[in-house]
Scaffold this motif. Structure first.
Motif, PDB file in Angstrom:
ATOM      1  N   ARG A   1       0.822  -1.218   0.000  1.00 44.62           N
ATOM      2  CA  ARG A   1       0.000   0.000   0.000  1.00 44.62           C
ATOM      3  C   ARG A   1       0.852   1.262   0.000  1.00 44.62           C
ATOM      4  NH1 ARG A   1      -3.198  -1.753   5.134  1.00 44.62           N
ATOM      5  NH2 ARG A   1      -2.506  -3.724   4.249  1.00 44.62           N
TER       6      ARG A   1
ATOM      7  N   ASP B   1      -0.509  -4.883 -10.544  1.00 47.39           N
ATOM      8  CA  ASP B   1      -0.426  -5.096  -9.104  1.00 47.39           C
ATOM      9  C   ASP B   1       0.060  -6.538  -8.990  1.00 47.39           C
ATOM     10  OD1 ASP B   1      -0.820  -5.952  -6.527  1.00 47.39           O
ATOM     11  OD2 ASP B   1      -2.691  -4.867  -6.221  1.00 47.39           O
TER      12      ASP B   1
ATOM     13  N   SER C   1       3.194  -5.918  -3.274  1.00 50.41           N
ATOM     14  CA  SER C   1       3.368  -6.265  -1.879  1.00 50.41           C
ATOM     15  C   SER C   1       4.214  -7.523  -1.861  1.00 50.41           C
ATOM     16  CB  SER C   1       2.010  -6.533  -1.224  1.00 50.41           C
ATOM     17  OG  SER C   1       2.229  -7.138   0.028  1.00 50.41           O
TER      18      SER C   1
ATOM     19  N   LYS D   1       3.476 -11.265  -0.082  1.00 49.08           N
ATOM     20  CA  LYS D   1       2.810 -12.443  -0.636  1.00 49.08           C
ATOM     21  C   LYS D   1       3.891 -13.292  -1.330  1.00 49.08           C
ATOM     22  CE  LYS D   1      -0.736  -9.518  -0.001  1.00 49.08           C
ATOM     23  NZ  LYS D   1      -0.539  -8.179   0.569  1.00 49.08           N
TER      24      LYS D   1
END
Ligand SMILES: Cc1ncc(COP(=O)(O)O)c(C=O)c1O
Length: 452
Positions: free
Chosen positions: A105, A218, A258, A261
């Protein structure tokens, strides 16, 4: 590499260090849930037996990652650890500008604050909640364009994460001037962890380039997405997983990621691009909020662990085990009559709570009701992805996300047994009403109460 030919799924690793998990009584679980205002995010980890709240930052690092931590160069500027991470990310993604951030984020926030103006339009297969929130805080609009099959949990489609290309064409034709960015979320977490095909990434990329619109991925679950392309998309079964990942990234102008993950680290993220002007804006904003561009809100040791984790996540044996283990989880739930999103995605099983609990209306949050029931029954914590998380949600899902390399097959069997007990008394599970609600990302802190 050869496909696994045995019925028994084995973890492709040995366990070197163990951590106790809490075993509570039903009364203890009831008291805990009541104390938290029936919000599972507010439970203590010591009150949870099997924690399937998220696969984010909850993975187990390998011996090689722990070893890499000791190599961390904590220099403020120009650290060797950054150079190592940058080399790995260059190799996997091909992006010129690599900015480390503390988590996904932070990358989204930097992107939103630098290049999105009020009134801008951002398109995505489905925005994840933090992506949507960051876009909306910037005064822009986050619009989802999933294919119609993504909205039908029982529909079989190998790439339900694909973007609806007709819808994309229409929006480009009608609102081109407003579109600041096109994104694809790999895999599509908010729509069931479903993968995006290479053909769809290519088609979206082509349209974005023709219209002169920046296109970002993303890439939180890029490795799992690469696995599904390898196993499900014709023509890719002989491709190396790293080459598939490289091809995916080569079609985009940048990515947010991110690394909690598929980076298999407990903290970390990336913002990468080939757009030089955007990179300058990103770097300035990074310094303001995260830190100097060669550490970006992380310790040097975290950069080392991320560099190793990004490569490990593309290991064939690991991805084969992970996808098979999650498919087993889903198949056994289905055998018990528990409806799940088909086909199983890459990191989680999504139970269709709307179908399992048809007596609970949307505004009484069936996904949340099922989450609370799973906790009360066996201390299993999942997360609602439905009307509580997204007030305009089309599906009412309970996501049971599987942390990477943490739980064994016996743990998965236990969760299946808990679900069996819950399903047996489904019609007696109550809905919930909101008691308190914050203005953004309400599911994290809201309090609720059962409606008996
Ligand atoms: C698809 C996707 N994008 C972005 C994020 C945000 O990443 P982070 O939690 O590291 O801030 C997540 C996290 O769950 C995600 O699943």
């Amino acid at each position: 590499m050869q496909e696994w030919e045995f019925r028994t799924i084995i973890e492709p690793f040995r366990i070197k260090m163990v951590e106790d998990i809490p075993l509570l009584t039903r009364e203890q679980r009831e008291a805990a849930l009541e104390r938290t205002g029936y919000n599972l995010f507010r439970l203590l980890a010591s009150e949870v037996t099997i924690d399937l709240l998220t696969d984010s930052g909850t993975g187990a690092m390998s011996a090689n990652q722990w070893a890499a931590l000791t190599l961390g160069d904590e220099s403020y500027a120009g650290s060797r650890s950054f150079q190592r991470l940058e080399a790995v990310v260059h190799r996997l993604t091909g992006f010129r500008h690599v900015l480390p951030v503390h988590q996904g984020r932070a990358a989204e926030r930097i992107l939103a604050r630098t290049v999105l103006k009020p009134g801008a339009l951002i398109l995505n297969n489905t925005h994840f909640d933090t992506t949507r929130a960051n876009i909306e805080v910037a005064g822009a609009e986050a619009r989802d364009l999933p294919i119609p099959e993504a909205r039908v949990p029982e529909a079989e489609h190998p790439f339900k994460g694909d973007m609806d290309l007709d819808a994309l064409d229409r929006v480009i034709a009608e609102e081109r001037d407003r579109i600041a960015l096109i994104m694809l979320t790999l895999t599509n977490n908010a729509a069931g962890g479903q993968p995006v095909s290479m053909a769809n990434i290519e088609a979206v990329s082509e349209r974005a380039r023709a219209a002169g619109i920046p296109f970002f991925l993303d890439a939180a679950r890029f490795a799992e997405n690469a696995w599904f392309i390898h196993t499900r998309e014709p023509g890719y079964d002989h491709w190396d997983l790293t080459d598939i990942a490289r091809r995916m990234f080569s079609l985009a102008d940048g990515c947010t990621m991110s690394a909690k993950k598929d980076g298999i680290v407990n903290i970390g993220g990336l913002l990468c691009t080939n757009l030089d002007e955007w990179a300058t804006l990103f770097r300035n904003e990074l310094i303001l909020g995260e830190g100097f561009p060669t550490y970006g809100g992380l310790a040097g040791r975290d950069l080392e662990a991320m560099a190793v984790g990004l490569e490990e996540s593309l290991d064939h044996g690991y991805l084969q085990y992970r996808s098979r283990s999650i498919a087993y989880f889903a198949e056994h739930l289905e055998e018990l009559g528990v409806p799940v999103v088909r086909p199983p995605g890459g990191h989680a099983v999504f139970i269709d709570a709307g179908r399992l609990l048809p007596h609970i209306p949307k505004d009484r949050f069936p996904g949340h009701a099922l989450a609370a029931a799973m906790y009360l029954e066996g201390g299993v914590r999942g997360v609602e992805i439905g009307s509580l998380m997204f007030p305009e949600a089309k599906l009412e899902l309970l996501r049971l996300a599987v942390p990477r390399r943490v739980y064994t097959q016996a743990h998965i069997d236990y969760v299946i047994e808990v679900a069996e007990r819950v399903a047996a008394r489904a019609e007696r599970i109550p809905g919930y009403r909101l008691v308190e609600e914050p203005p953004f990302l309400r599911h994290f802190t809201a309090t609720l109460a059962p409606v008996r």
